[in-house]
Scaffold this motif. Structure first.
Motif, PDB file in Angstrom:
ATOM      1  N   ILE A  13     -81.138   7.479  45.953  1.00 22.20           N
ATOM      2  CA  ILE A  13     -82.292   7.581  44.843  1.00 22.20           C
ATOM      3  C   ILE A  13     -81.509   7.909  43.499  1.00 22.20           C
ATOM      4  O   ILE A  13     -81.650   7.296  42.629  1.00 22.20           O
ATOM      5  CB  ILE A  13     -83.379   8.256  45.018  1.00 22.20           C
ATOM      6  N   LYS A  14     -80.635   8.863  43.586  1.00 19.61           N
ATOM      7  CA  LYS A  14     -79.778   8.977  42.459  1.00 19.61           C
ATOM      8  C   LYS A  14     -78.769   7.723  42.071  1.00 19.61           C
ATOM      9  O   LYS A  14     -78.744   7.819  41.023  1.00 19.61           O
ATOM     10  CB  LYS A  14     -78.796  10.404  42.747  1.00 19.61           C
ATOM     11  N   PHE A  17     -81.382   5.683  40.158  1.00 21.38           N
ATOM     12  CA  PHE A  17     -82.064   5.952  39.028  1.00 21.38           C
ATOM     13  C   PHE A  17     -80.754   6.612  37.795  1.00 21.38           C
ATOM     14  O   PHE A  17     -81.137   6.808  36.813  1.00 21.38           O
ATOM     15  CB  PHE A  17     -83.139   7.170  39.161  1.00 21.38           C
ATOM     16  N   GLU A  18     -79.769   6.997  38.360  1.00 26.92           N
ATOM     17  CA  GLU A  18     -78.592   7.458  37.567  1.00 26.92           C
ATOM     18  C   GLU A  18     -77.574   6.478  37.336  1.00 26.92           C
ATOM     19  O   GLU A  18     -76.394   6.575  36.856  1.00 26.92           O
ATOM     20  CB  GLU A  18     -78.168   8.677  38.137  1.00 26.92           C
ATOM     21  N   ASN A  67     -82.221  11.274  35.005  1.00 27.78           N
ATOM     22  CA  ASN A  67     -81.593  12.258  35.788  1.00 27.78           C
ATOM     23  C   ASN A  67     -82.467  12.361  36.776  1.00 27.78           C
ATOM     24  O   ASN A  67     -83.759  12.643  36.488  1.00 27.78           O
ATOM     25  CB  ASN A  67     -81.121  13.534  34.958  1.00 27.78           C
ATOM     26  N   VAL A  68     -82.229  12.383  38.204  1.00 23.84           N
ATOM     27  CA  VAL A  68     -83.112  12.776  39.298  1.00 23.84           C
ATOM     28  C   VAL A  68     -82.788  14.190  39.852  1.00 23.84           C
ATOM     29  O   VAL A  68     -81.758  14.634  39.995  1.00 23.84           O
ATOM     30  CB  VAL A  68     -82.828  11.657  40.437  1.00 23.84           C
ATOM     31  N   ASP A  69     -84.075  14.851  40.115  1.00 25.74           N
ATOM     32  CA  ASP A  69     -84.040  16.359  40.508  1.00 25.74           C
ATOM     33  C   ASP A  69     -85.016  16.113  41.659  1.00 25.74           C
ATOM     34  O   ASP A  69     -86.142  16.321  41.593  1.00 25.74           O
ATOM     35  CB  ASP A  69     -84.383  17.288  39.510  1.00 25.74           C
ATOM     36  N   TRP A  70     -84.450  16.385  43.040  1.00 24.53           N
ATOM     37  CA  TRP A  70     -85.194  16.454  44.021  1.00 24.53           C
ATOM     38  C   TRP A  70     -85.642  17.805  44.341  1.00 24.53           C
ATOM     39  O   TRP A  70     -84.696  18.738  44.215  1.00 24.53           O
ATOM     40  CB  TRP A  70     -84.327  16.167  45.379  1.00 24.53           C
ATOM     41  N   TYR A  91     -89.491  14.273  43.846  1.00 24.13           N
ATOM     42  CA  TYR A  91     -88.628  14.467  42.823  1.00 24.13           C
ATOM     43  C   TYR A  91     -89.098  14.293  41.425  1.00 24.13           C
ATOM     44  O   TYR A  91     -90.132  13.750  41.234  1.00 24.13           O
ATOM     45  CB  TYR A  91     -87.299  13.704  43.300  1.00 24.13           C
ATOM     46  N   ILE A  93     -87.840  12.426  37.859  1.00 23.67           N
ATOM     47  CA  ILE A  93     -86.951  11.664  36.950  1.00 23.67           C
ATOM     48  C   ILE A  93     -87.104  12.310  35.645  1.00 23.67           C
ATOM     49  O   ILE A  93     -88.096  12.059  35.100  1.00 23.67           O
ATOM     50  CB  ILE A  93     -87.320  10.222  37.237  1.00 23.67           C
TER      51      ILE A  93
END
Length: 152
Positions: A13-14, A17-18, A67-70, A91, A93
């Motif tokens: 997923i990072k 999206f990143e 930026n992805v933050d789980w 998460y 985004i």
């Protein structure tokens, strides 16, 4: 044994999206989502190309700076090798840019996402990690990011 579904999901997923270019994003989508994907977004079924349009739109409007933050996930393997199973996760985004209602000016948002996915291997070769998301249900909302005021 393959990495956990949570580890796999964080990495994939990072990478979606990143991504720093459209080409990188399309490659990451290909490596993450099956061509036979069943996808719903906030309860509405969409084709796989709908997912691609949503992701590319977010990336392009942010200048490829998401930026992805789980925050958490729960996983349930269907086999001891982690080849097939389920994951539910949450998460955020960050750096989503979109216009405020009634305005053409872009504002900064965070997209809060709850996902339920089914992951399956697409190859019978146990030495290859061919896992892809085959079912994806997303519940998401965009939360405006409040600009911090400088102290007076």
């Amino acid at each position: 044994m393959l990495p956990t579904f949570y580890s796999w999901s964080i990495e994939h997923i990072k990478s979606v999206f990143e991504a720093k270019s459209e080409r990188d994003c399309l490659q990451a989508l290909e490596a993450t989502f099956s061509h036979r994907l069943e996808f719903t977004f906030n309860g509405s079924p969409l084709p796989r190309v709908g997912l691609q349009k949503i992701v590319l739109g977010m990336l392009q409007s942010s200048g490829f700076c998401l930026n992805v933050d789980w925050l958490n996930a729960v996983e349930v393997p269907r086999d001891s090798a982690n080849r097939n199973g389920m994951l539910g996760g949450y998460y955020i985004i960050r750096n989503v840019k979109k216009p405020l209602p009634g305005s053409a000016t872009l504002a900064c948002f965070e997209r809060h996402k709850s996902v339920n996915v089914e992951i399956e291997s697409e190859s019978t070769d146990p030495s290859v990690d061919s896992r892809r998301i085959v079912k994806l249900a997303i519940v998401a909302t965009d939360v405006p990011v409040q600009a911090t005021q400088p102290p007076f």
